[in-house]
Design an enzyme around this catalytic site. Structure first.
Site, PDB file in Angstrom:
ATOM      1  CD  GLU A  80      26.534  42.565  87.850  1.00 37.70           C
ATOM      2  OE1 GLU A  80      26.375  43.499  88.647  1.00 37.70           O
ATOM      3  OE2 GLU A  80      26.752  41.381  88.201  1.00 37.70           O
ATOM      4  CB  ALA A 114      32.560  21.518  70.979  1.00 39.80           C
ATOM      5  CB  CYS A 123      27.467  39.735  76.894  1.00 45.64           C
ATOM      6  SG  CYS A 123      26.054  40.362  77.832  1.00 45.64           S
TER       7      CYS A 123
HETATM    8  C1  UGA Z   1      28.298  36.440  79.618  1.00 45.68           C
HETATM    9  C2  UGA Z   1      29.370  36.139  80.682  1.00 45.68           C
HETATM   10  O1  UGA Z   1      29.410  34.737  80.924  1.00 45.68           O
HETATM   11  C3  UGA Z   1      29.045  36.894  81.982  1.00 45.68           C
HETATM   12  O2  UGA Z   1      30.070  36.661  82.929  1.00 45.68           O
HETATM   13  C4  UGA Z   1      28.962  38.396  81.678  1.00 45.68           C
HETATM   14  O3  UGA Z   1      28.637  39.142  82.824  1.00 45.68           O
HETATM   15  C5  UGA Z   1      27.878  38.612  80.625  1.00 45.68           C
HETATM   16  O4  UGA Z   1      28.206  37.865  79.429  1.00 45.68           O
HETATM   17  C6  UGA Z   1      27.819  40.086  80.318  1.00 45.68           C
HETATM   18  O5  UGA Z   1      28.744  40.613  79.708  1.00 45.68           O
HETATM   19  O6  UGA Z   1      26.889  40.761  80.775  1.00 45.68           O
HETATM   20  P1  UGA Z   1      25.829  35.526  79.148  1.00 45.68           P
HETATM   21  O7  UGA Z   1      25.820  36.382  77.918  1.00 45.68           O
HETATM   22  O8  UGA Z   1      24.630  35.505  80.026  1.00 45.68           O
HETATM   23  O9  UGA Z   1      27.061  35.917  80.091  1.00 45.68           O
HETATM   24  O10 UGA Z   1      26.047  34.041  78.628  1.00 45.68           O
HETATM   25  P2  UGA Z   1      27.124  32.865  78.833  1.00 45.68           P
HETATM   26  O11 UGA Z   1      26.674  31.938  79.877  1.00 45.68           O
HETATM   27  O12 UGA Z   1      28.482  33.407  78.920  1.00 45.68           O
HETATM   28  O13 UGA Z   1      26.969  32.126  77.428  1.00 45.68           O
HETATM   29  C7  UGA Z   1      27.284  32.799  76.215  1.00 45.68           C
HETATM   30  C8  UGA Z   1      27.147  31.887  75.041  1.00 45.68           C
HETATM   31  O14 UGA Z   1      28.183  30.915  75.040  1.00 45.68           O
HETATM   32  C9  UGA Z   1      25.839  31.114  74.953  1.00 45.68           C
HETATM   33  O15 UGA Z   1      25.342  31.209  73.625  1.00 45.68           O
HETATM   34  C10 UGA Z   1      26.236  29.697  75.294  1.00 45.68           C
HETATM   35  O16 UGA Z   1      25.421  28.755  74.670  1.00 45.68           O
HETATM   36  C11 UGA Z   1      27.659  29.641  74.744  1.00 45.68           C
HETATM   37  N1  UGA Z   1      28.516  28.611  75.379  1.00 45.68           N
HETATM   38  C12 UGA Z   1      28.808  28.675  76.694  1.00 45.68           C
HETATM   39  C13 UGA Z   1      29.057  27.597  74.594  1.00 45.68           C
HETATM   40  O17 UGA Z   1      28.818  27.523  73.366  1.00 45.68           O
HETATM   41  N2  UGA Z   1      29.861  26.663  75.189  1.00 45.68           N
HETATM   42  C14 UGA Z   1      30.174  26.709  76.507  1.00 45.68           C
HETATM   43  O18 UGA Z   1      30.927  25.826  76.968  1.00 45.68           O
HETATM   44  C15 UGA Z   1      29.619  27.735  77.286  1.00 45.68           C
END
Ligand code: UGA
Length: 437
Positions: free
Chosen positions: A143, A251, A259
């Protein structure tokens, strides 16, 4: 079709309701009675936009239970339980193993078991030894949903990945899952069929790539901080190259959640077990860069305020990302705790995360110096500094002059580079970004 979904966390509960939305009869099963009670009443046990409405809409085809025997009527069984990080960094397989063990006695010939959990390579092969004697088939269908967009990502995914056993069993399993996802496939969603090991790798590889992209831009932020460059403009400029792309190049204080952090650590651990640890050793740097972001905010505040002992600091954001109440491995909450440990009085505000954080703060013994609220104006009142730790829209839209009038000192540390820095400076604030002035 009749479907069971084992595990009703973010992934499983949303998957169950989404399968009901596709027209199937679905039973969601979880060992947590409180969670099942809430879902049964149509109340989402966590904050996920659109999920409450979907639960209500699909109520006539969706039931929930705590006993595994309820799965016996179904022909397709999704396994969507968690694989948290074990103490040694590897993925803890306890829940996956017990889900399969509990399910096996209720399987009938021709049933399809579909693994959705994020697992180390080799898991599907290992589990097929338990499933095959029942004459049921096993597949792995990772997923890719993001919290905050879970419903949309489940019903309109970028792609479907099917990990199948070798030979004709693979064709049979594919045909059954195609029937389950018929509506999604009709929208021309790409579907990739591959062996178990590849499907398992796809998931951790995708999350590792995303984590690497974020740590890359955070390394550039570290670099920009000592040169006066702006990491935001840098990201915009390199992001126009379509081979690089601008998404996931924000950043700040780095990635957290249930995850990305644990998946890269589990990926490293499994690679080491398989004797190819060197191939993934760069992910240790990705992890280190990410964890350094959390101390950066404390360092910036210390540069600005001197000792933090006795200072009052407001932190806006507790959840690991906006539109979520998930506080697992949240950089925002980690930073608030570090500030409290440095002797500051900290008030953290978050529209959703403020409540689930309380038990963790109590367990950490920090309740006296770290409190939470859903009122972000109350949090800044009398504060010496404001930290933006989660980029909720409501924070980004705040009026800097109003906020300044409530604070003891006008200092803002923008941990997500999400504010209009000119507007905050114009309101008299000293503005500190992450890799940008
Ligand atoms: C992540 C993946 O994006 C999904 O594709 C995957 O299905 C999911 O893990 C999983 O393994 O189930 P998620 O944990 O909901 O999804 O969150 P993200 O949107 O990926 O964000 C993760 C972290 O990265 C957050 O703390 C966010 O603030 C940070 N982030 C994101 C940044 O610091 N910079 C960015 O440019 C983007």
């Amino acid at each position: 079709m009749k479907i069971s979904v084992i595990g009703c966390g973010y992934l499983g509960a949303v998957h169950a309701a989404s399968m009901a939305e596709l027209g199937h009869e679905v039973i969601g099963i979880d060992v947590d009675p409180a969670r099942i009670e809430s879902l049964q009443q149509g109340i989402a046990p966590f904050h996920e936009p659109g999920f409450d409405a979907l639960l209500k809409k699909t109520a006539s085809r969706l039931t929930f239970a705590t006993d595994m025997s309820s799965a016996a009527d179904a022909n397709v069984h999704f396994v969507a339980v968690g694989t948290p990080q074990a103490a040694d960094g590897s993925a803890d397989m306890t829940f996956v193993n017990s889900a399969i063990e509990g399910l096996v006695p209720h399987l009938s010939e021709g049933d399809l078991v579909v693994g959705k959990s994020t697992v180390p390579v080799g898991t599907a092969e290992r589990l097929s030894a338990s499933v095959t004697p029942t004459a049921a088939l096993l597949m792995w269908n990772p997923e890719f949903l993001r919290e905050g967009f879970a419903v949309e990502d489940t019903l309109s995914p970028d792609r479907l990945v099917y990990g199948v056993p070798e030979g004709t069993d693979g064709d049979t399993a594919t045909a059954v899952l195609d029937e389950v996802y018929a509506e999604i496939l009709a929208k021309d969603t790409p579907r990739l069929v591959m062996n178990f090991a590849t499907a398992e790798l796809v998931k951790v590889a995708a999350n590792s790539f995303l984590a690497t992209k974020i740590s890359f831009i955070n390394a550039m932020a570290e670099r920009a901080d000592v040169t006066g460059a702006s990491v935001t403009q840098l990201a915009d400029a390199i992001g126009y190259d379509t081979r690089i792309g601008r998404r996931f190049l924000n950043a700040g204080i780095g990635f957290g959640g249930g995850c990305l952090p644990k998946d890269i650590r589990g990926f490293i651990a499994r690679a080491e077990e398989l004797g190819v640890g060197k191939a993934l050793s760069f992910l240790k740097d990705v992890d280190d860069i990410n964890m350094r972001r959390r101390t950066r905010v404390v360092d910036v505040l210390t540069e600005e305020l001197g000792s933090l002992d006795g200072k009052t600091i407001a932190v806006w954001g507790i959840s690991f990302k906006p539109d979520s109440d998930d506080i697992r491995d949240s950089p925002a909450l980690d930073i608030a705790e570090s500030l409290a440990r440095s002797g500051a009085t900290v008030v953290s505000a978050d529209p959703e995360g403020w409540k689930p954080a309380q038990a963790r703060i109590e367990r950490a013994g920090l309740s006296a110096s770290l409190t939470t609220t859903d009122n972000h104006h109350a949090a800044v009142t009398g504060a010496d500094a404001l930290v933006i730790a989660t980029e909720w829209k409501v924070f980004q839209e705040e009026d800097a002059t109003t906020i300044g009038s409530l604070m003891a000192q006008k200092l803002v540390v923008d941990g997500r580079n999400c504010l209009d820095s000119d507007a905050w400076k114009a309101a008299g604030f000293r503005y500190r970004g992450m890799g940008r002035a």
